[in-house]
Design a protein around this motif. Structure first.
Motif, PDB file in Angstrom:
ATOM      1  N   LEU A 146       0.779  -0.897   0.117  1.00  0.00           N
ATOM      2  CA  LEU A 146      -0.044  -0.087   0.220  1.00  0.00           C
ATOM      3  C   LEU A 146       0.774   1.242   0.167  1.00  0.00           C
ATOM      4  N   VAL A 147       1.929   1.194   0.870  1.00  0.00           N
ATOM      5  CA  VAL A 147       2.904   2.352   0.742  1.00  0.00           C
ATOM      6  C   VAL A 147       3.435   2.469  -0.565  1.00  0.00           C
ATOM      7  N   GLY A 148       3.909   1.531  -1.308  1.00  0.00           N
ATOM      8  CA  GLY A 148       4.562   1.572  -2.605  1.00  0.00           C
ATOM      9  C   GLY A 148       3.602   2.181  -3.626  1.00  0.00           C
ATOM     10  N   ALA A 149       2.379   1.595  -3.682  1.00  0.00           N
ATOM     11  CA  ALA A 149       1.555   2.036  -4.394  1.00  0.00           C
ATOM     12  C   ALA A 149       1.055   3.679  -4.477  1.00  0.00           C
ATOM     13  N   ALA A 150       0.721   3.958  -3.107  1.00  0.00           N
ATOM     14  CA  ALA A 150       0.760   5.471  -2.854  1.00  0.00           C
ATOM     15  C   ALA A 150       1.727   6.193  -3.289  1.00  0.00           C
ATOM     16  N   LEU A 151       2.950   5.807  -2.810  1.00  0.00           N
ATOM     17  CA  LEU A 151       4.175   6.645  -3.288  1.00  0.00           C
ATOM     18  C   LEU A 151       4.236   6.787  -4.890  1.00  0.00           C
ATOM     19  N   ALA A 152       4.091   5.681  -5.674  1.00  0.00           N
ATOM     20  CA  ALA A 152       4.062   6.053  -7.127  1.00  0.00           C
ATOM     21  C   ALA A 152       3.072   6.839  -7.631  1.00  0.00           C
ATOM     22  N   LEU A 183     -15.199  18.924  -7.151  1.00  0.00           N
ATOM     23  CA  LEU A 183     -14.394  18.269  -8.221  1.00  0.00           C
ATOM     24  C   LEU A 183     -12.985  17.894  -7.350  1.00  0.00           C
ATOM     25  N   LYS A 184     -12.490  18.620  -6.595  1.00  0.00           N
ATOM     26  CA  LYS A 184     -11.315  18.096  -5.955  1.00  0.00           C
ATOM     27  C   LYS A 184     -11.412  16.905  -5.075  1.00  0.00           C
ATOM     28  N   ARG A 185     -12.630  16.884  -4.304  1.00  0.00           N
ATOM     29  CA  ARG A 185     -12.924  15.758  -3.362  1.00  0.00           C
ATOM     30  C   ARG A 185     -13.182  14.416  -4.185  1.00  0.00           C
ATOM     31  N   LEU A 186     -13.833  14.765  -5.230  1.00  0.00           N
ATOM     32  CA  LEU A 186     -14.012  13.738  -6.273  1.00  0.00           C
ATOM     33  C   LEU A 186     -12.869  12.935  -6.747  1.00  0.00           C
ATOM     34  N   ARG A 187     -11.799  13.741  -7.157  1.00  0.00           N
ATOM     35  CA  ARG A 187     -10.640  13.310  -7.763  1.00  0.00           C
ATOM     36  C   ARG A 187      -9.651  12.481  -6.486  1.00  0.00           C
ATOM     37  N   LEU A 188      -9.816  13.371  -5.308  1.00  0.00           N
ATOM     38  CA  LEU A 188      -8.895  12.668  -4.387  1.00  0.00           C
ATOM     39  C   LEU A 188      -9.518  11.282  -3.831  1.00  0.00           C
ATOM     40  N   VAL A 189     -10.926  11.309  -3.798  1.00  0.00           N
ATOM     41  CA  VAL A 189     -11.276  10.046  -3.292  1.00  0.00           C
ATOM     42  C   VAL A 189     -11.466   8.757  -4.252  1.00  0.00           C
ATOM     43  N   THR A 190     -11.408   9.223  -5.530  1.00  0.00           N
ATOM     44  CA  THR A 190     -11.146   8.396  -6.521  1.00  0.00           C
ATOM     45  C   THR A 190      -9.900   7.654  -6.562  1.00  0.00           C
ATOM     46  N   LEU A 191      -8.865   8.767  -6.616  1.00  0.00           N
ATOM     47  CA  LEU A 191      -7.531   8.351  -6.490  1.00  0.00           C
ATOM     48  C   LEU A 191      -7.090   7.709  -5.190  1.00  0.00           C
ATOM     49  N   ALA A 192      -7.696   7.800  -4.127  1.00  0.00           N
ATOM     50  CA  ALA A 192      -7.415   7.036  -3.123  1.00  0.00           C
ATOM     51  C   ALA A 192      -7.757   5.480  -2.985  1.00  0.00           C
ATOM     52  N   LEU A 193      -9.095   5.564  -3.587  1.00  0.00           N
ATOM     53  CA  LEU A 193      -9.717   4.123  -3.709  1.00  0.00           C
ATOM     54  C   LEU A 193      -9.027   3.274  -4.799  1.00  0.00           C
ATOM     55  N   SER A 194      -8.339   3.808  -5.940  1.00  0.00           N
ATOM     56  CA  SER A 194      -7.768   3.236  -6.780  1.00  0.00           C
ATOM     57  C   SER A 194      -6.478   2.697  -6.189  1.00  0.00           C
ATOM     58  N   VAL A 195      -5.625   3.585  -5.520  1.00  0.00           N
ATOM     59  CA  VAL A 195      -4.183   3.134  -4.720  1.00  0.00           C
ATOM     60  C   VAL A 195      -4.755   2.025  -3.905  1.00  0.00           C
ATOM     61  N   MET A 196      -5.722   2.186  -2.848  1.00  0.00           N
ATOM     62  CA  MET A 196      -5.803   1.207  -1.950  1.00  0.00           C
ATOM     63  C   MET A 196      -6.135  -0.010  -2.543  1.00  0.00           C
ATOM     64  N   LEU A 197      -6.969  -0.100  -3.486  1.00  0.00           N
ATOM     65  CA  LEU A 197      -7.345  -1.375  -4.090  1.00  0.00           C
ATOM     66  C   LEU A 197      -6.223  -1.907  -4.590  1.00  0.00           C
ATOM     67  N   THR A 198      -5.449  -1.403  -5.314  1.00  0.00           N
ATOM     68  CA  THR A 198      -4.355  -1.990  -6.073  1.00  0.00           C
ATOM     69  C   THR A 198      -3.166  -2.359  -5.225  1.00  0.00           C
ATOM     70  N   GLY A 199      -3.086  -1.632  -4.062  1.00  0.00           N
ATOM     71  CA  GLY A 199      -2.114  -2.113  -2.902  1.00  0.00           C
ATOM     72  C   GLY A 199      -2.350  -3.294  -2.341  1.00  0.00           C
ATOM     73  N   PHE A 200      -3.708  -3.416  -1.839  1.00  0.00           N
ATOM     74  CA  PHE A 200      -4.172  -4.648  -1.118  1.00  0.00           C
ATOM     75  C   PHE A 200      -3.985  -5.929  -2.066  1.00  0.00           C
ATOM     76  N   ALA A 201      -4.550  -5.559  -3.551  1.00  0.00           N
ATOM     77  CA  ALA A 201      -4.504  -6.697  -4.414  1.00  0.00           C
ATOM     78  C   ALA A 201      -3.225  -7.163  -4.766  1.00  0.00           C
TER      79      ALA A 201
END
Length: 328
Positions: A120-126, A228-246
């Protein structure tokens, strides 16, 4: 009409996933019929059947379902956010970075953090670095993708460097993380992904209206009261979290994040944001790829990441060579 078709498509995908999962649970050296599989699942089979299905194979199939859904859902979110079908976690380097950090945890490189946390740390950093290097374009345009490709290449080289500096037994233990595999996955990591993906899908479905508008025009999105900013931030956070755990469960399984959303859009016959359909399509692809990998050269097992790469790479080449089209 679109909603009705999407409903039937999702029902068909769910039924297909159940059928394929049943066949996967029955495949192997101890072959079981679908009836025997369901009897074993409900505790009505023989002791051997219950051992094979519930203790040896069920965890693997669940890992395939959850990781496939997570990768595809993450890909659909990232594609919509960047308005580009190539903007998937694997292509922009998130997978490789998560893998590098997970491998660092496996080989014990100055950290005691578990692989899921490190991934998860690696995904967020990338993601942060790609966003930073993209400059004012943010996640829009090819600069974000090119920056991600570069970051992924560096992360891949780092993974190989880590593996080259440790003993052969340690490198062998970490190797499955580099190619993508569902063999002998950690039960804790699998259930952790399950606990993450359900609320993530619920939150993502709540963002559908904003994501649909974002595909059309940023101006329209803002004028209709979408933050818009919140939409992008939440979307990006979800994508990173899902990828990291997967990645923490299966390693960097390529192409599922690209092909899952594509299959969902094809079946729904529209270019919207089919989040639920993408998750089901990704799960179906992952279970199918793992089943093929176990059956194709049996008793030799081909890692699921190799199967998805072989199947998905021609489509990626076609996507790159075809005439340019607008967003996903």
């Amino acid at each position: 009409m679109i909603f009705k078709r999407s409903l039937w498509v999702n029902v068909a995908l769910t039924l297909g996933l159940l059928v394929l999962s049943t066949l996967a649970l029955g495949a192997g050296q101890v072959k079981l019929t679908p009836l025997e599989v369901w009897q074993a699942l409900w505790g009505m089979g023989t002791p051997v059947q219950e051992l094979v299905v519930r203790e040896l194979r069920l965890q693997r199939v669940l890992a395939g379902i959850l990781t496939g859904a997570a990768f595809a859902l993450s890909g659909c979110l990232m594609q919509t956010l960047a308005n580009n079908r190539l903007a998937t976690p694997g292509i922009i380097g998130i997978d490789n970075a998560a893998t590098a950090f997970a491998v660092a945890s496996v080989v014990g490189l100055t950290t005691s953090i578990a692989p899921p946390g490190m991934a998860l740390v690696g995904a967020a950093l990338a993601t942060f670095l790609a966003f930073l290097l993209a400059g004012q374009t943010g996640t829009q345009g090819y600069r974000f993708i090119v920056a991600g490709i570069g970051i992924g290449a560096i992360a891949g080289a780092l993974t190989q460097l880590l593996l080259s500096q440790v003993e052969i037994d340690t490198a062998n233990a970490a190797f499955p993380w580099t190619v993508g595999s569902l063999n002998a996955r950690s039960p804790g990591a699998v259930w952790g992904l399950g606990l993450v993906i359900v609320p993530s899908l619920i939150v993502a479905l709540g963002l559908v209206r904003g994501l649909q508008l974002l595909r059309i025009s940023t101006t329209i999105t803002v004028s209709l009261g979408i933050a818009l900013k919140r939409l992008r931030l939440v979307t990006l956070a979800l994508s990173v979290m899902l990828t990291g755990f997967a990645v923490a469960v299966a390693g960097p399984v390529g192409m599922v994040a690209l092909l899952g959303p594509e299959l969902a859009r094809l079946l729904n016959r529209h270019h919207g944001v089919p989040l639920f359909g993408a998750a089901l399509s990704g799960a179906l692809m992952m279970v199918a790829a793992d089943w093929v990998g176990r059956w194709m050269l049996a008793p030799i097992e081909v890692p699921v990441g190799i199967i998805t790469a072989v199947v998905g790479s021609p489509y990626l080449l076609w996507l790159l060579l075809r005439p340019a089209t607008s967003g996903p």
